[in-house]
Design an enzyme around this catalytic site. Structure first.
Site: not given
Length: 779
Positions: A686, A729
């Protein structure tokens, strides 16, 4: 032991210094002749000293057998004066001697400076006055001695006759004391009794005690032999009775067999199990009760009878009550609660729903095990738990075959018996931590258990018959899906417990952890208060975890220290623990979270990462130097993240014209990509768009927006792929004062599952390719 011709004792005169041997484990009386084995060097020197003159020495007796160099206080005051008749050296240096005891001497002094044991002593003269008391004592001792020998005939009749027929009471008493197998302490009591009447009284007392002990011993042995004889007699009579009854056709089972038969009927087993138990009972009825095989069958029948074949608890299908219990026990965890309530609703309507197989997957401390207990509480069912961590033996699941006395069923059947009902909530902890070796594969053995189409007849090797597990509510737990065998994973419905957000941890601490710790440490509600700011600071700066175990330990530490203040300092009133007081109770903060850069910079992009401890901000730095086109990647990155960096560089090289970078930069420049905090392992795809952004910024000298963070995987064509761990996140972005977040377009739908608290004050930019990322991220 033979008697040696008597030496005229009155002719023997004692020297001023007499060699002696300290004896540890024997006592030599006058008129005794016996061999001794001597090993101590000074004792050997004493023998040599005696043999070099007239052969006389003294035999002293130690109180403590462990003393190598005894002092006068370590010896009994009376010794035996003796003569060495023979001596023989042994191969190992020791010496074997034959000695004859002559008379008693009283020790006056030891001479420790000599090479051999030496003492000075005086002869003890015993005056014997024959009167009626002496004669009575002698007769009493003779009678007791004869009685003793009747109970314990250890001496030949000739020796007994010689002792009893002697006219000298002193010789008579010493001979009995020398031959009797008495304790060393008792023998020394007789030796130090100088007066003959006193000696006979001591001897009579000891003989009386030993005789009573022998009588009790003989009585106990007689009782034991009678019991053995009775058991054997009963067995033979029972066998004869069986044979007679068989001939008459009127054989009656034993009471034990009748009792077991009744219990089998009352257990309401399945037809297969009842048939098997009846067959085993028939075998048992024809066996000896003491045979090992009978013990194995009896244990088997006990297991079969005590299993809950038909006993079950009635489910509490009140959905509102179940929801209330789940909410009281746990904060958050909406998906697991929703699935459990769905199960209750369907069960209420259909009445015939097979037990589901749920798998709670989440990091340590996220409440998987305690949620299983809450499910049992809500359903009104019994709760049992087994831990599968570290199990390598298939027999732990399927049981041992009945080939030896100690064989047992597996853990599944053992837990069902423990629950005492056939439909408990059954929690299998750590299903991802099973092993495999030569003893089999436990995970494969669980396939039958956790398959609703097969577990209606689970076969345990010990039972040898099927047991219905359809109504058992199985729940398994794991920390990660990757380590669960695929075939086993396919049979379970997975529910993810990703961990708690900061706000959820705060609520859990306020509602559950703090009241629990306060009570456990003896504090009243009016004695301690921890502010919300302090709890939030503990979550952020003293713990880094997805669960709440470390948070619970920190709160417990504060409560313990406050309790100590009340106990030692006579604290009164309420103790308020604010954020500024945490250093006093917990020390300096252990963790700090990264915050966004304050100014826009070239070559530095802000990414979002997810770890098992939750979300965090991750900076990616790129530096270009004159060189030959080498790529250097540092920061303890995993293979997947290194591949993302390679893909990012390839994309930038392939699109150099569009990105307005130097076409030949890959030949003239060395590129160094670094992710700070190199001690922390990092991996995952990611960070792809973050690496591309920082790389383009470095090569084009365009600044990256400091208020923007990003996350997403890239392909070589520049397409942005979706990522996981979005909730964690975003929480890290909010905590790090990020204003704008660039996300893959495919993750837009996932925002609906994120709390509004977390999305507040965040601007989301959704992209499909890297061009859109660079447009939004670069100045």
């Amino acid at each position: 032991m033979a008697m040696i011709k008597e030496i005229k004792l009155e002719d023997i005169k004692l020297k001023k210094i007499i060699p002696f041997i300290p004896l540890r484990d024997t006592v030599v009386f006058p008129a005794m002749v016996l061999p001794l084995l001597v090993g101590r060097q000074r004792s050997l020197n004493s023998i040599e000293e005696a043999m070099s003159s007239d052969g006389f020495l003294a035999l002293a007796f130690q109180k403590d057998i462990h003393q190598e160099e005894p002092k006068i206080s370590d010896l009994y005051p009376i010794a035996t004066f003796a003569k060495v008749l023979q001596s023989l050296r042994q191969p190992d240096g020791s010496m074997k001697i034959l000695i004859e005891g002559l008379f008693r001497v009283k020790i006056n002094k030891l001479f420790s400076e000599r090479k051999y044991f030496a003492l000075s002593a005086e002869k003890i003269r015993v005056r014997i006055v024959k009167d009626m008391e002496l004669e009575a004592l002698s007769r009493a001792v003779k009678e007791q001695f004869e009685e003793y020998n009747k109970l314990n005939p250890f001496m030949p009749k000739e020796v007994i006759g010689a002792i009893v027929s002697t006219d000298n009471p002193e010789r008579f008493a010493d001979s009995i004391a020398g031959y009797l197998p008495l304790k060393i302490e008792d023998k020394n009591k007789i030796l130090v009794a100088v007066e003959i009447k006193e000696r006979l009284k001591v001897l009579a007392s000891i003989l009386n005690h030993e005789t009573e002990v022998l009588r009790v011993q003989k009585r106990i042995q007689g009782q034991v032999f009678k019991k053995i004889e009775k058991t054997q007699k009963d067995f033979y009579l029972q066998q004869q009775m069986k044979a007679i009854q068989q001939e008459l056709g009127k054989e009656e089972p034993a009471p034990e067999i009748l009792g077991l038969r009744k219990k089998i009927k009352e257990a309401k087993m399945s037809p297969e199990a009842e048939k098997k138990s009846t067959e085993e009972l028939k075998k048992l009825s024809k066996m000896m009760s003491l045979s090992p095989e009978a013990t194995v069958i009896r244990n088997y029948l006990d297991w079969m009878i005590n299993l809950p074949w038909s006993k079950e608890t009635k489910d509490n299908l009140d959905i509102k009550n179940a929801e209330k219990i789940l909410n009281e026990d746990h904060y958050g965890l909406e998906k697991p609660k929703e699935r459990i309530l769905e199960y209750l609703a369907v069960r209420k309507r259909t009445k015939e729903l097979k037990g589901p197989i749920l798998c709670f997957v989440g990091p340590p401390g996220s409440g998987k095990t305690s949620l299983g207990k809450s499910v049992a509480h809500a359903l009104g069912r019994e709760f049992v738990r087994i831990s599968l961590g570290g199990i390598r033996d298939e027999a732990e699941i399927r049981g041992h075959r009945r080939t030896y006395i100690g064989s047992l069923p597996g853990r599944i059947i053992q837990s069902i018996k423990k629950a005492k009902v056939r439909n408990p909530v059954f929690l299998m902890d750590e299903v991802d931590k099973m092993g495999t070796d030569f003893r089999g594969d436990p995970a494969s053995a669980l396939l039958e258990v956790l398959d609703p189409e097969q577990n209606f007849s689970f076969s345990d090797h010990y039972l040898e018959v099927g047991f219905d597990l359809r109504d058992v509510f199985f729940i398994t737990t794991a920390n990660t899906e990757a380590n669960i065998p695929l075939a086993l994973f396919d049979r379970m419905e997975t529910i993810a417990l990703p961990g708690y957000t900061t706000w959820e941890k705060l609520e859990i601490a306020k509602r559950f952890l703090f009241p629990k710790a306060r009570k456990a440490n003896g504090l009243k509600e009016s004695e301690i208060l921890i502010t919300d700011e302090a709890l939030l600071s503990i979550v952020r700066n003293y713990t880094r975890e997805a669960g709440v175990r470390e948070l619970e330990r920190c709160i417990a530490t504060i409560c313990r220290k406050v309790t100590r203040e009340f106990v030692t300092n006579d604290q009164k009133g309420v103790v308020k623990v604010a954020e500024k007081d945490l250093a006093k109770y917990l020390g300096v903060a252990k963790f700090t979270f990264n915050f966004t850069e304050k100014k826009d910079k070239v070559g530095v992009a802000t990414g979002l990462a997810w770890t098992e401890y939750g979300g965090d901000i991750l900076f990616t730095e790129v530096l270009a130097m004159k060189g030959k086109g080498k790529l250097l990647i540092t920061g303890r990155l995993g293979d997947v993240m290194k591949e993302s960096a390679q893909a990012a560089l390839s994309y930038v090289r392939a699109n150099a014209f569009v990105l307005k970078t130097e076409k030949s930069f890959h030949k003239e420049l060395d590129i160094h990509i670094h992710v700070p905090e190199g001690a922390v392992p990092k991996d995952g795809p990611s960070a792809g768009i973050t690496i591309v952004t920082s790389l383009v910024s470095c090569l084009t000298k365009r600044k990256v927006r400091a208020d923007t963070a990003m996350t997403g995987e890239i392909t070589l064509r520049g397409k942005v792929l979706p990522i996981g761990g979005l909730k964690s996140k975003l929480l890290a972005a909010q905590r790090g004062e990020i204003k704008r977040i660039i996300l893959p377009r495919e993750n837009e739908k996932d925002l609906t599952e994120v709390d509004e608290k977390i999305k507040k004050n965040l601007k989301f930019i959704f992209v499909e390719n890297i061009d859109e990322v660079l447009k939004e991220a670069l100045r």
